[in-house]
Motif scaffolding. Structure first.
Motif, PDB file in Angstrom:
ATOM      1  N   VAL A  20       0.851  -1.191   0.000  1.00 10.63           N
ATOM      2  CA  VAL A  20       0.000   0.000   0.000  1.00 10.63           C
ATOM      3  C   VAL A  20       0.882   1.236   0.000  1.00 10.63           C
ATOM      4  O   VAL A  20       1.873   1.309   0.740  1.00 10.63           O
ATOM      5  CB  VAL A  20      -0.974   0.004   1.197  1.00 10.63           C
ATOM      6  N   ALA A  21       0.563   2.199  -0.854  1.00 14.99           N
ATOM      7  CA  ALA A  21       1.243   3.493  -0.900  1.00 14.99           C
ATOM      8  C   ALA A  21       0.269   4.550  -0.405  1.00 14.99           C
ATOM      9  O   ALA A  21      -0.921   4.505  -0.728  1.00 14.99           O
ATOM     10  CB  ALA A  21       1.706   3.821  -2.315  1.00 14.99           C
ATOM     11  N   GLY A 558       4.545  17.842  -7.528  1.00 15.94           N
ATOM     12  CA  GLY A 558       3.580  16.812  -7.160  1.00 15.94           C
ATOM     13  C   GLY A 558       4.111  15.750  -6.227  1.00 15.94           C
ATOM     14  O   GLY A 558       5.262  15.774  -5.792  1.00 15.94           O
ATOM     15  N   LYS A 559       3.242  14.796  -5.913  1.00 13.42           N
ATOM     16  CA  LYS A 559       3.592  13.718  -4.997  1.00 13.42           C
ATOM     17  C   LYS A 559       3.036  12.409  -5.562  1.00 13.42           C
ATOM     18  O   LYS A 559       2.157  11.777  -4.992  1.00 13.42           O
ATOM     19  CB  LYS A 559       3.043  14.009  -3.594  1.00 13.42           C
ATOM     20  N   VAL A 560       3.567  12.008  -6.713  1.00 16.03           N
ATOM     21  CA  VAL A 560       3.107  10.795  -7.385  1.00 16.03           C
ATOM     22  C   VAL A 560       3.444   9.573  -6.543  1.00 16.03           C
ATOM     23  O   VAL A 560       4.514   9.491  -5.923  1.00 16.03           O
ATOM     24  CB  VAL A 560       3.739  10.673  -8.787  1.00 16.03           C
ATOM     25  N   MET A 561       2.531   8.622  -6.524  1.00 17.29           N
ATOM     26  CA  MET A 561       2.797   7.329  -5.880  1.00 17.29           C
ATOM     27  C   MET A 561       2.194   6.232  -6.736  1.00 17.29           C
ATOM     28  O   MET A 561       1.234   6.453  -7.482  1.00 17.29           O
ATOM     29  CB  MET A 561       2.236   7.291  -4.461  1.00 17.29           C
ATOM     30  N   ALA A 562       2.784   5.038  -6.656  1.00 15.29           N
ATOM     31  CA  ALA A 562       2.360   3.944  -7.528  1.00 15.29           C
ATOM     32  C   ALA A 562       2.614   2.604  -6.869  1.00 15.29           C
ATOM     33  O   ALA A 562       3.540   2.452  -6.066  1.00 15.29           O
ATOM     34  CB  ALA A 562       3.109   4.018  -8.862  1.00 15.29           C
ATOM     35  N   VAL A 563       1.779   1.635  -7.228  1.00 14.52           N
ATOM     36  CA  VAL A 563       1.969   0.246  -6.816  1.00 14.52           C
ATOM     37  C   VAL A 563       1.809  -0.621  -8.052  1.00 14.52           C
ATOM     38  O   VAL A 563       0.882  -0.427  -8.852  1.00 14.52           O
ATOM     39  CB  VAL A 563       0.957  -0.171  -5.734  1.00 14.52           C
ATOM     40  N   GLY A 574       6.245  -0.888  -4.868  1.00 17.59           N
ATOM     41  CA  GLY A 574       5.625   0.398  -4.594  1.00 17.59           C
ATOM     42  C   GLY A 574       6.658   1.507  -4.519  1.00 17.59           C
ATOM     43  O   GLY A 574       7.828   1.273  -4.197  1.00 17.59           O
ATOM     44  N   ALA A 575       6.234   2.735  -4.822  1.00 19.00           N
ATOM     45  CA  ALA A 575       7.119   3.887  -4.760  1.00 19.00           C
ATOM     46  C   ALA A 575       6.284   5.129  -4.495  1.00 19.00           C
ATOM     47  O   ALA A 575       5.136   5.227  -4.935  1.00 19.00           O
ATOM     48  CB  ALA A 575       7.907   4.044  -6.063  1.00 19.00           C
ATOM     49  N   VAL A 576       6.878   6.092  -3.774  1.00 16.64           N
ATOM     50  CA  VAL A 576       6.233   7.370  -3.469  1.00 16.64           C
ATOM     51  C   VAL A 576       7.249   8.476  -3.668  1.00 16.64           C
ATOM     52  O   VAL A 576       8.424   8.333  -3.323  1.00 16.64           O
ATOM     53  CB  VAL A 576       5.703   7.403  -2.020  1.00 16.64           C
ATOM     54  N   TYR A 584       4.624   7.432   1.928  1.00 17.66           N
ATOM     55  CA  TYR A 584       5.363   6.225   2.264  1.00 17.66           C
ATOM     56  C   TYR A 584       4.692   5.001   1.649  1.00 17.66           C
ATOM     57  O   TYR A 584       3.529   5.039   1.246  1.00 17.66           O
ATOM     58  CB  TYR A 584       5.429   6.062   3.792  1.00 17.66           C
ATOM     59  N   VAL A 585       5.458   3.916   1.590  1.00 21.78           N
ATOM     60  CA  VAL A 585       4.962   2.622   1.118  1.00 21.78           C
ATOM     61  C   VAL A 585       5.198   1.590   2.203  1.00 21.78           C
ATOM     62  O   VAL A 585       6.239   1.606   2.867  1.00 21.78           O
ATOM     63  CB  VAL A 585       5.701   2.172  -0.167  1.00 21.78           C
ATOM     64  N   MET A 586       4.234   0.713   2.388  1.00 19.69           N
ATOM     65  CA  MET A 586       4.410  -0.422   3.296  1.00 19.69           C
ATOM     66  C   MET A 586       3.772  -1.659   2.692  1.00 19.69           C
ATOM     67  O   MET A 586       2.954  -1.562   1.778  1.00 19.69           O
ATOM     68  CB  MET A 586       3.806  -0.139   4.670  1.00 19.69           C
ATOM     69  N   GLY A 587       4.132  -2.796   3.203  1.00 17.57           N
ATOM     70  CA  GLY A 587       3.597  -4.064   2.736  1.00 17.57           C
ATOM     71  C   GLY A 587       4.541  -5.179   3.127  1.00 17.57           C
ATOM     72  O   GLY A 587       5.490  -4.978   3.875  1.00 17.57           O
ATOM     73  N   TRP A 588       4.284  -6.356   2.599  1.00 12.01           N
ATOM     74  CA  TRP A 588       5.137  -7.489   2.932  1.00 12.01           C
ATOM     75  C   TRP A 588       4.999  -8.578   1.868  1.00 12.01           C
ATOM     76  O   TRP A 588       4.135  -8.528   1.044  1.00 12.01           O
ATOM     77  CB  TRP A 588       4.801  -8.038   4.322  1.00 12.01           C
TER      78      TRP A 588
END
Length: 588
Positions: A20-21, A558-563, A574-576, A584-588
């Protein structure tokens, strides 16, 4: 993965279960907590979104809106959720003209639309998630009760609003000016009224749990829009008057019926295929199709041969944007009220015709929409004069997106209901939105105000499939710039073979050539803003072609984010953007 080994401001975050981003790191943590509970990508994104409504109140809130795109792995289909409220039934062009208010102001209670955020998050959870409202609201309630540390962006916003809060909006001051002052970075901010409001929602859901998960969530939605919360908002709006952009005091126009009869709906998204990728956007009640129109125009060029961020490349992309956004102004609107010729606008034949208007050596200084069928409303009014003492609030937005290894995708751009433009509703802990400012009072404009119409929102999440399989979700804050910054990210990744983070980090650019969606709808013909990392020599070459080019800060775009989901390897990435500093990006 393309672009391996390239230096980036942050690593590309990778996992094998879900990612998730989020626009705030604690929002990403909220999503992670749902994954730890066994939730899917939709559960994670909804929890992140509710948390963002607390953590970024200068950018979004429960009184605002949130267009959403979802790919359901179970149904193997992309869905658009219309997370945009309508203007009240009593809001008419005649009312505004009789009150001598033109254009629709950008703040106060007059431009409020039915608050879509809560119902849309809850509907997405009910329809595509697996957890309960109690689960997904848990982190946000924690952040309001226990508090969260103030960061510089929020501190600066509150400090800039302190005078208005003290003098005009005491309900906002009670929350955001503890002890009568703007809190410092690192101080803990609490919002007990927000927590109490959402605890009541959770109680309603819990009491209905014997009816099943979905029915219990629907009961909570009904409580919000047909019960106590709607009643308190309407009472506040109808019994209090606040100064708006025209300098006059007005009450809100929304009624209990406007709340009770509004609901989020599933809609067919707009889509085109670009270099083998099926790209999806929400419909023309958003600006989203301009992304698709730009792709149609740009697929006729060998972008890689132009050279990344060369003068030729920036010129070509900018001129394509001008054409697409000109069509946005002429045609886009709520399709329940306006016959938007979307099939024509997204067709290859139309793009081939329009592409001929791009002069490779000269910048256009005109607004050049396509002709379209005669039944489509014509161009709107010219930008209005801004009152000399009025400060324009160019408010921001935020975004969250998520994917899981099962193939579920969700992208959501949430905004409105922000603290700079409307006072907090006493006892509820959040303000109303001001999205009605997107309307025009010219009845011939596509975005003309009509009762129960949705304003054409700037909010524009993105979702991509490859070979019919889930591939990527992304988005950004940024008003009219959203579908310019995300376009450049997408082209960086697809056409220039960069990895996610590199594609986000690269310097970008945007134009304000066309009328702004927000009050007072100002336009800046020929404008071109470049991040400072783009060389001066490139800027000078663009100026020689007629662009009114200017350099901004090095990291302002801007503040682009992607998964991204790689189904073949079972890896999620993921990237932010580092711009803004708190995503931020988190996950596992």
């Amino acid at each position: 993965m393309p672009g391996s080994g390239t230096f980036t401001t942050r690593p590309v975050y990778m996992g094998t279960h879900a990612v998730v981003a989020s626009g705030h790191y604690l929002g990403a943590l909220a999503g992670q907590r749902m994954l730890d509970k066994g939730g899917n990508a939709i559960d994670a994104a909804v929890a992140s979104g509710f948390a963002l409504n607390v953590l970024e109140p200068q950018s979004c809130g429960l009184g605002g809106e949130v267009p959403i795109l979802i790919y359901s792995a179970k149904e193997q289909k992309v869905f658009s959720i219309s997370g945009q409220g309508w203007i009240g039934k009593s809001a008419t062009v005649e009312w505004f003209r009789n009150e001598r208010v033109d254009p629709v102001p950008g703040d106060g209670l007059l431009p409020a639309t039915a608050p879509a955020t809560f119902g849309t998050w809850a509907f997405a959870l009910m329809r595509f998630g697996t957890l309960t409202l109690k689960d997904v609201l848990g982190p946000a309630i924690d952040y309001t009760e226990s508090g969260f540390p103030i960061y510089s962006g929020l501190r600066n916003a509150i400090a800039g609003l302190a005078k208005r809060f003290r003098e005009e909006w005491p309900s906002s001051a009670a929350i955001y000016l503890p002890n009568g002052r703007a809190p410092a970075v690192g101080e803990v901010l609490r919002n007990p009224d927000w927590a109490a409001t959402m605890k009541k929602v959770v109680d309603v859901e819990t009491r209905a749990k014997d009816r099943g998960r979905e029915a219990a969530i629907q009961t909570a939605i009904d409580y919000w829009y047909k019960g106590e919360i709607a009643e308190r908002i309407v009472d506040f709006m109808q019994n209090n008057a606040f100064r708006d952009a025209s300098g006059r005091k007005h009450r809100g126009l929304l009624t209990k019926e406007d709340f009770a009869e509004w609901q989020p709906t599933l809609e067919e998204p707009a889509t085109v295929n670009y270099r083998g990728l099926d790209v999806y956007k929400c419909g023309p009640w958003t600006q989203g199709p301009v992304f698709l129109q730009q792709l149609r125009l740009l697929e006729g060029y060998d972008l890689k041969a132009l050279g990344h961020n060369s003068a030729n490349y920036i010129h070509t992309v900018t001129e394509a944007a001008k054409l697409a956004f000109a069509d946005r102004e002429r045609f886009y609107s709520d399709p329940r009220f306006v016959d938007v010729p979307l099939p024509m606008l997204l067709s290859k034949d139309y793009a081939d015709e329009r592409r001929k208007l791009i002069d490779p050596r000269k910048a256009s200084l005109e607004l050049r929409p396509g002709h379209g069928p005669k039944s489509v409303p014509g161009e709107g009014q010219a930008p209005c004069a801004v009152p000399a003492d009025y400060e324009i609030h160019r408010n921001d937005t935020t975004h969250t997106c998520a994917a899981d290894v099962s193939g579920n995708l969700m992208a959501a751009t949430t905004s409105g209901g922000w603290i700079p433009s409307s006072p907090v509703v006493p006892g509820l802990g959040f303000p109303m939105g001001t999205r009605g400012q997107m309307f025009y009072l010219d009845p011939h404009h596509a975005s003309a105000l009509l009762p129960r119409k949705r304003p054409r929102t700037t909010l524009t999440p993105s979702l991509v499939l490859k070979d019919g399989k889930p591939w990527m979700v992304f988005g950004t804050p940024g008003g009219d710039q959203q579908d310019q910054w995300t376009l450049q990210f997408f082209l960086n990744y697809v056409d220039f073979d960069m990895n996610l983070q590199e594609a986000i980090d690269k310097p970008n650019f945007y134009t304000r050539h066309f009328p702004n969606s927000f009050y007072p709808h100002d336009a800046h013909p020929g404008d071109l803003t470049l991040e400072g990392r783009i060389p001066d020599a490139t800027r000078q070459e663009l100026e020689a072609r007629g662009h009114k080019a200017r350099s901004a800060g090095d990291w302002t775009g801007g503040k682009v984010m992607a998964v991204r989901l790689d189904e073949k390897n079972g890896v999620l990435s993921g990237a932010v953007s580092p711009r803004g500093g708190i995503g931020y990006v988190m996950g596992w």
